[in-house]
Design a protein around this motif. Structure first.
Motif, PDB file in Angstrom:
ATOM      1  N   UNK A  87     -37.865 -53.462 -29.716  1.00 25.39           N
ATOM      2  CA  UNK A  87     -37.893 -51.997 -29.836  1.00 25.39           C
ATOM      3  C   UNK A  87     -38.365 -51.328 -28.544  1.00 25.39           C
ATOM      4  N   UNK A  88     -39.455 -51.759 -27.918  1.00 25.55           N
ATOM      5  CA  UNK A  88     -39.802 -51.149 -26.628  1.00 25.55           C
ATOM      6  C   UNK A  88     -38.683 -51.258 -25.596  1.00 25.55           C
ATOM      7  N   UNK A  99     -29.978 -55.890 -30.916  1.00 23.90           N
ATOM      8  CA  UNK A  99     -29.975 -56.434 -32.270  1.00 23.90           C
ATOM      9  C   UNK A  99     -31.294 -57.151 -32.513  1.00 23.90           C
ATOM     10  N   UNK A 100     -32.001 -56.737 -33.558  1.00 23.91           N
ATOM     11  CA  UNK A 100     -33.286 -57.323 -33.916  1.00 23.91           C
ATOM     12  C   UNK A 100     -33.075 -58.317 -35.044  1.00 23.91           C
ATOM     13  N   UNK A 107     -40.796 -57.588 -42.798  1.00 24.69           N
ATOM     14  CA  UNK A 107     -40.685 -57.154 -41.399  1.00 24.69           C
ATOM     15  C   UNK A 107     -39.367 -56.429 -41.158  1.00 24.69           C
ATOM     16  N   UNK A 108     -38.286 -56.914 -41.755  1.00 22.34           N
ATOM     17  CA  UNK A 108     -37.009 -56.219 -41.557  1.00 22.34           C
ATOM     18  C   UNK A 108     -36.999 -54.871 -42.278  1.00 22.34           C
ATOM     19  N   UNK A 109     -37.755 -54.751 -43.376  1.00 23.16           N
ATOM     20  CA  UNK A 109     -37.875 -53.438 -44.018  1.00 23.16           C
ATOM     21  C   UNK A 109     -38.556 -52.446 -43.078  1.00 23.16           C
ATOM     22  N   UNK A 110     -39.602 -52.913 -42.415  1.00 22.32           N
ATOM     23  CA  UNK A 110     -40.258 -52.052 -41.431  1.00 22.32           C
ATOM     24  C   UNK A 110     -39.302 -51.711 -40.289  1.00 22.32           C
ATOM     25  N   UNK A 111     -38.568 -52.696 -39.813  1.00 21.53           N
ATOM     26  CA  UNK A 111     -37.658 -52.465 -38.695  1.00 21.53           C
ATOM     27  C   UNK A 111     -36.604 -51.419 -39.041  1.00 21.53           C
ATOM     28  N   UNK A 112     -36.054 -51.498 -40.236  1.00 20.68           N
ATOM     29  CA  UNK A 112     -35.038 -50.517 -40.638  1.00 20.68           C
ATOM     30  C   UNK A 112     -35.647 -49.119 -40.742  1.00 20.68           C
ATOM     31  N   UNK A 113     -36.879 -49.050 -41.234  1.00 23.22           N
ATOM     32  CA  UNK A 113     -37.555 -47.755 -41.298  1.00 23.22           C
ATOM     33  C   UNK A 113     -37.804 -47.214 -39.895  1.00 23.22           C
ATOM     34  N   UNK A 120     -33.188 -44.596 -33.488  1.00 20.68           N
ATOM     35  CA  UNK A 120     -32.785 -45.568 -32.476  1.00 20.68           C
ATOM     36  C   UNK A 120     -31.325 -45.946 -32.721  1.00 20.68           C
ATOM     37  N   UNK A 121     -30.433 -45.117 -32.215  1.00 18.29           N
ATOM     38  CA  UNK A 121     -29.004 -45.300 -32.472  1.00 18.29           C
ATOM     39  C   UNK A 121     -28.440 -46.562 -31.824  1.00 18.29           C
ATOM     40  N   UNK A 122     -29.155 -47.122 -30.845  1.00 20.95           N
ATOM     41  CA  UNK A 122     -28.666 -48.311 -30.149  1.00 20.95           C
ATOM     42  C   UNK A 122     -29.199 -49.605 -30.751  1.00 20.95           C
ATOM     43  N   UNK A 123     -29.873 -49.526 -31.907  1.00 19.07           N
ATOM     44  CA  UNK A 123     -30.520 -50.704 -32.497  1.00 19.07           C
ATOM     45  C   UNK A 123     -29.954 -50.996 -33.873  1.00 19.07           C
ATOM     46  N   UNK A 124     -29.692 -52.281 -34.139  1.00 14.69           N
ATOM     47  CA  UNK A 124     -29.354 -52.723 -35.482  1.00 14.69           C
ATOM     48  C   UNK A 124     -30.281 -53.868 -35.875  1.00 14.69           C
TER      49      UNK A 124
END
Length: 222
Positions: A87-88, A99-100, A107-113, A120-124
């Protein structure tokens, strides 16, 4: 001075020391991410670091120290946990598709939030084991969740020809470096100086398979 101002002060000082030149909007977004992480951390136990000022050093600056080593327009961060360093790095370079990857559901629930709230339009986000993930990325980052040989055995298929794998470690032995399997090659072990962190850090830069040479004699780049 407010708590947010103290975080801003430490982050700006650390970025100057790296050095890492970021726009004020990116700095504010990094702090928004940190506040979100601290808020979720109380319930989901996403990080052992509890103090927000320590999070600036151990999460934000520690992640951004590797930014000069990142190449290409696509990046996969394997075993990303709460999004570190992915993310940074995504905030610092919004033109790069990130891509994370993590297998832990909370953890993925937090990431999606985080992706949603920080826009963060450039992150999936991909939830799954590294070996089951598909795709091809110019750059792969991974904190030291296993030996170099094991990381490459599980995730090496994700590295595009000509790409770079960045393994973030405290220290690395000669034996571990020698065990890196072909066709991967260790290019460099680069020490990382993280402002405010009194701990050894390095990044092992590993080259992926060479790009295929086509019939015309030119290399097909990723």
């Amino acid at each position: 001075m407010s708590p947010r101002d103290l975080l801003h002060q430490r982050l700006v000082a650390g970025l100057a020391a790296l050095p890492c030149d970021l726009a004020e909007a990116a700095i504010e977004r990094l702090l928004d991410y940190l506040e979100l992480l601290a808020r979720w951390n109380g319930t989901y136990n996403l990080s052992a670091v509890r103090d927000s000022l320590d999070m600036v050093t151990r999460h934000l600056l520690d992640s951004l120290a590797v930014a000069p080593c990142v190449v290409g327009t696509t990046l996969a961060d394997l075993g990303t946990g709460p999004g570190l360093p992915g993310i940074p790095l995504a905030i610092a370079a919004p033109q790069r598709a990130v891509t994370l990857v993590d297998s832990n559901g909370k953890k993925t629930r937090f990431l999606r939030a985080a992706v949603r709230e920080l826009k963060l339009d450039n992150v999936q986000v991909v939830e799954g084991r590294v070996e089951n993930v598909s795709g091809s990325f110019d750059c792969v980052t991974a904190r030291a969740f296993a030996s170099l040989a094991d990381m490459l055995a599980w995730g090496g298929h994700l590295l595009a020809p000509g790409g770079h794998w960045l393994a973030l470690k405290g220290r690395v032995t000669a034996e571990e470096l020698a065990a890196v399997p072909a066709p991967f090659r260790v290019l460099e072990v680069r020490p990382l100086q993280v402002p405010g962190l009194d701990a050894e850090r390095c990044v092992v830069i590993i080259a992926g398979p060479d790009p295929v040479v086509g019939a015309s004699g030119t290399r097909n780049q990723p």
